[in-house]
Design an enzyme around this catalytic site. Structure first.
Site, PDB file in Angstrom:
ATOM      1  N   GLN A 196     -54.093 -28.091  22.572  1.00  0.00           N
ATOM      2  CA  GLN A 196     -53.891 -27.649  21.197  1.00  0.00           C
ATOM      3  C   GLN A 196     -53.280 -28.730  20.317  1.00  0.00           C
ATOM      4  O   GLN A 196     -53.050 -28.512  19.133  1.00  0.00           O
ATOM      5  CB  GLN A 196     -52.986 -26.409  21.192  1.00  0.00           C
ATOM      6  CG  GLN A 196     -53.607 -25.210  21.893  1.00  0.00           C
ATOM      7  CD  GLN A 196     -52.640 -24.049  22.035  1.00  0.00           C
ATOM      8  OE1 GLN A 196     -51.491 -24.105  21.586  1.00  0.00           O
ATOM      9  NE2 GLN A 196     -53.085 -22.988  22.692  1.00  0.00           N
ATOM     10  N   HIS A 262     -48.888 -24.896  22.300  1.00  0.00           N
ATOM     11  CA  HIS A 262     -47.707 -24.422  21.566  1.00  0.00           C
ATOM     12  C   HIS A 262     -46.964 -25.572  20.882  1.00  0.00           C
ATOM     13  O   HIS A 262     -45.769 -25.796  21.094  1.00  0.00           O
ATOM     14  CB  HIS A 262     -46.758 -23.647  22.486  1.00  0.00           C
ATOM     15  CG  HIS A 262     -47.351 -22.409  23.066  1.00  0.00           C
ATOM     16  ND1 HIS A 262     -46.627 -21.526  23.835  1.00  0.00           N
ATOM     17  CD2 HIS A 262     -48.610 -21.890  22.993  1.00  0.00           C
ATOM     18  CE1 HIS A 262     -47.407 -20.521  24.210  1.00  0.00           C
ATOM     19  NE2 HIS A 262     -48.632 -20.743  23.709  1.00  0.00           N
ATOM     20  N   GLU A 354     -46.333 -12.073  15.484  1.00  0.00           N
ATOM     21  CA  GLU A 354     -45.276 -11.648  14.579  1.00  0.00           C
ATOM     22  C   GLU A 354     -45.368 -12.286  13.201  1.00  0.00           C
ATOM     23  O   GLU A 354     -45.816 -13.431  13.056  1.00  0.00           O
ATOM     24  CB  GLU A 354     -43.905 -11.990  15.166  1.00  0.00           C
ATOM     25  CG  GLU A 354     -43.575 -11.248  16.440  1.00  0.00           C
ATOM     26  CD  GLU A 354     -42.198 -11.569  16.972  1.00  0.00           C
ATOM     27  OE1 GLU A 354     -41.809 -10.948  17.986  1.00  0.00           O
ATOM     28  OE2 GLU A 354     -41.491 -12.429  16.390  1.00  0.00           O
ATOM     29  N   TYR A 364     -34.599 -15.250  16.897  1.00  0.00           N
ATOM     30  CA  TYR A 364     -35.751 -14.359  16.752  1.00  0.00           C
ATOM     31  C   TYR A 364     -36.277 -13.845  18.083  1.00  0.00           C
ATOM     32  O   TYR A 364     -37.336 -13.220  18.130  1.00  0.00           O
ATOM     33  CB  TYR A 364     -36.814 -15.036  15.892  1.00  0.00           C
ATOM     34  CG  TYR A 364     -36.358 -15.078  14.447  1.00  0.00           C
ATOM     35  CD1 TYR A 364     -36.734 -14.094  13.552  1.00  0.00           C
ATOM     36  CD2 TYR A 364     -35.454 -16.045  14.019  1.00  0.00           C
ATOM     37  CE1 TYR A 364     -36.255 -14.085  12.252  1.00  0.00           C
ATOM     38  CE2 TYR A 364     -34.962 -16.045  12.717  1.00  0.00           C
ATOM     39  CZ  TYR A 364     -35.365 -15.063  11.836  1.00  0.00           C
ATOM     40  OH  TYR A 364     -34.861 -15.052  10.557  1.00  0.00           O
ATOM     41  N   TYR A 375     -50.612 -12.867  29.571  1.00  0.00           N
ATOM     42  CA  TYR A 375     -52.064 -12.801  29.391  1.00  0.00           C
ATOM     43  C   TYR A 375     -52.762 -12.116  30.559  1.00  0.00           C
ATOM     44  O   TYR A 375     -53.807 -11.499  30.382  1.00  0.00           O
ATOM     45  CB  TYR A 375     -52.630 -14.209  29.208  1.00  0.00           C
ATOM     46  CG  TYR A 375     -52.243 -14.849  27.899  1.00  0.00           C
ATOM     47  CD1 TYR A 375     -52.715 -14.355  26.686  1.00  0.00           C
ATOM     48  CD2 TYR A 375     -51.393 -15.950  27.862  1.00  0.00           C
ATOM     49  CE1 TYR A 375     -52.353 -14.926  25.483  1.00  0.00           C
ATOM     50  CE2 TYR A 375     -51.026 -16.543  26.662  1.00  0.00           C
ATOM     51  CZ  TYR A 375     -51.515 -16.019  25.476  1.00  0.00           C
ATOM     52  OH  TYR A 375     -51.148 -16.591  24.290  1.00  0.00           O
TER      53      TYR A 375
END
Length: 485
Positions: A196, A262, A354, A364, A375
């Site tokens: 990613q 991520h 979220e 958070y 997953y």
């Protein structure tokens, strides 16, 4: 038998068998742990629930779980209580001796997933274009492709002359002229293109007209090796080349990891500060560790200096740019133009994407609390809230793979003014959120199946623009929404 509603009278032998099994389990200590198969939620459902409720939750001897008719309430807590304690006076037995709290939570998520997926058929009927026009609650609109390419586009911004800068994940910064000509900017920083990671965000400084600064956020490896992390560089474009480059944020190699996902990596400016995100890099526990940049929102001055009033700047050993923590992978950031509040969207695991209102120094929750599960269908935790940890303003289960966001600031769609538009990758959806006094009060899905929505941007011409990967194109597209008439 996993029901919050009255079971039917059929299949008595199956019901008696399971009641006997539960009675046998009742003599085992309550603190003991059990597993059924691999503990994956789909297997739990098929073993415990499918005989009565159907393999696809469509109903059988017990009612369907896909509608919204509940005996004891349809909220998460009520469903979990029915699974845990059973329902007196019905044939819904208690599973608290058989299932852990984590497993009960995973079953609640699984029911939510299947119910919402079942509802997608009605959604598609509502937003399917008719002669190219999509009808939303306020404005009919058409989708117009303004640029496409073979790479994976990630973000865009506009120069004062109306031309666009577009990042390609593989490492390119494209300059798309108003007349359609495309130029690849030479000399941009080398990226660590893994998973990613890559060339991700591009943002002009708010005072670009005076200072010419353009900011690039990307994954970088110091030694061109097998580890990397998010870095931020600013520079200027002159005669098609990246010049005057300065590193704004560049963590030392000790913070790099080999994980390929991520990265977070979105930017927004406010009053001389730069806010940005870094994901947990696939190591969830790091999001709670204040000595690490992972899983955090950060704030620095626009020249890279650390603000002295950052919430953890004076704490020994803490990473000084941290603004908030306990985040999984924020890939959407914007400021509400009405009050300057900082909003983000972040990827959950399986379920639990979220939308958060971010404030300095707050936790958070990830991964201590979450509305999602792993997953593979195994639980992460049964906890969705805890003292000292913030609740999302909105969450999605199943996940939409939430990504880029933007508050609409144009006048072309007046009823959308100051609404927050949110893109979904896996869902290929665009959501419109109405926010009042720091709360999400309404949500509408306005678009689906045009491609993976990587980013959303309010354009200088008053239109809404989307960065799309895949869909009708094998590569990527920049599209805009135009009024239908």
């Amino acid at each position: 038998m996993l029901s919050t509603r009255m079971l039917g009278n059929g299949n008595r032998n199956t019901i008696r068998w399971w009641m006997a099994a539960i009675l046998a389990l009742s003599v085992i200590p309550a603190h003991a742990q059990f597993s059924i198969g691999s503990g994956k939620v789909d297997e739990l459902f098929q073993v415990l629930c499918a005989t009565c409720h159907g393999k696809q939750m469509e109903g059988g001897s017990a009612p369907s779980l896909l509608d919204d008719t509940w005996l004891v309430g349809g909220d998460d807590a009520s469903i979990a209580s029915a699974i845990r304690e059973g329902i007196p006076g019905t044939e819904m037995v208690a599973y608290k001796a058989l299932l852990s709290e984590d497993q009960i939570r995973s079953l609640v998520i699984y029911i939510r997933e299947n119910r919402l997926l079942h509802e997608q058929g009605n959604l598609l009927e509502k937003i399917t274009p008719q002669e190219g026009v999509i009808t939303s609650e306020h404005h009919p609109f058409e989708v117009d492709t303004v640029f496409d390419g073979s790479g994976t586009f990630w973000s865009l911004d506009w120069l004062p002359d109306g031309s666009m800068l577009i990042t390609e994940k593989s490492g390119s910064l494209l300059h798309v002229m108003a007349d359609g000509r495309v130029q690849t900017i030479e000399g941009t920083p080398a990226v660590w293109d893994r998973g990613q990671g890559g060339m991700l965000e591009v943002q002009l400084h708010p005072n670009y007209a005076e200072n010419g600064w353009i900011y690039l956020a990307y994954s970088r490896s110091h030694d061109n090796g097998d580890t990397g992390l998010t870095s931020i560089q600013r520079g200027r474009i002159r005669e098609g080349a990246w010049v005057d480059s300065q590193m704004i944020f560049d963590p030392s190699p000790e913070f790099h990891t080999s994980a390929r996902h991520h990265f977070g990596t979105r930017l927004v400016f406010s009053d001389g500060y730069l806010f940005f995100s870094i994901g947990d890099r696939g190591d969830m526990e790091t999001a709670q560790d204040l000595t690490l940049p992972n899983g955090k929102m950060h704030r620095i001055h626009d020249d890279g200096r650390i603000p002295e009033d950052n919430p953890f700047a004076d704490m020994d050993g803490s990473f000084p740019s941290i603004w908030s923590y306990g985040h999984r992978n924020p890939q959407g950031i914007d400021l509400d133009p009405r009050d300057g509040r900082l909003w983000i969207t972040e990827h959950g695991p399986r379920g639990g994407d979220e939308t958060n209102l971010v404030k300095p120094g707050l936790n958070y929750g990830w991964p201590v609390i979450t509305y999602g599960m792993n997953y593979n269908g195994t639980p992460i935790t049964d906890k969705t809230e805890m003292d000292g940890m913030e609740q999302p303003k909105l969450y999605w289960t199943p996940s939409i793979a939430v990504c880029g966001i933007d508050f609409y600031e144009g006048d072309v769609f007046p009823e959308w003014k100051h609404n927050l538009f949110v893109g979904g990758l896996a869902s290929e959806q665009v959501h419109r959120l109405v926010i009042e006094e720091g709360e999400v009060v309404h949500e509408e899905i306005i678009l689906k199946n045009e491609g993976r929505v990587r980013d959303v941007a309010s354009g200088p011409d008053g239109r809404l623009y989307l960065v799309l990967n895949g869909g009708p194109s094998s590569g990527s597209r920049i599209v805009r929404l135009n009024p239908a008439n």
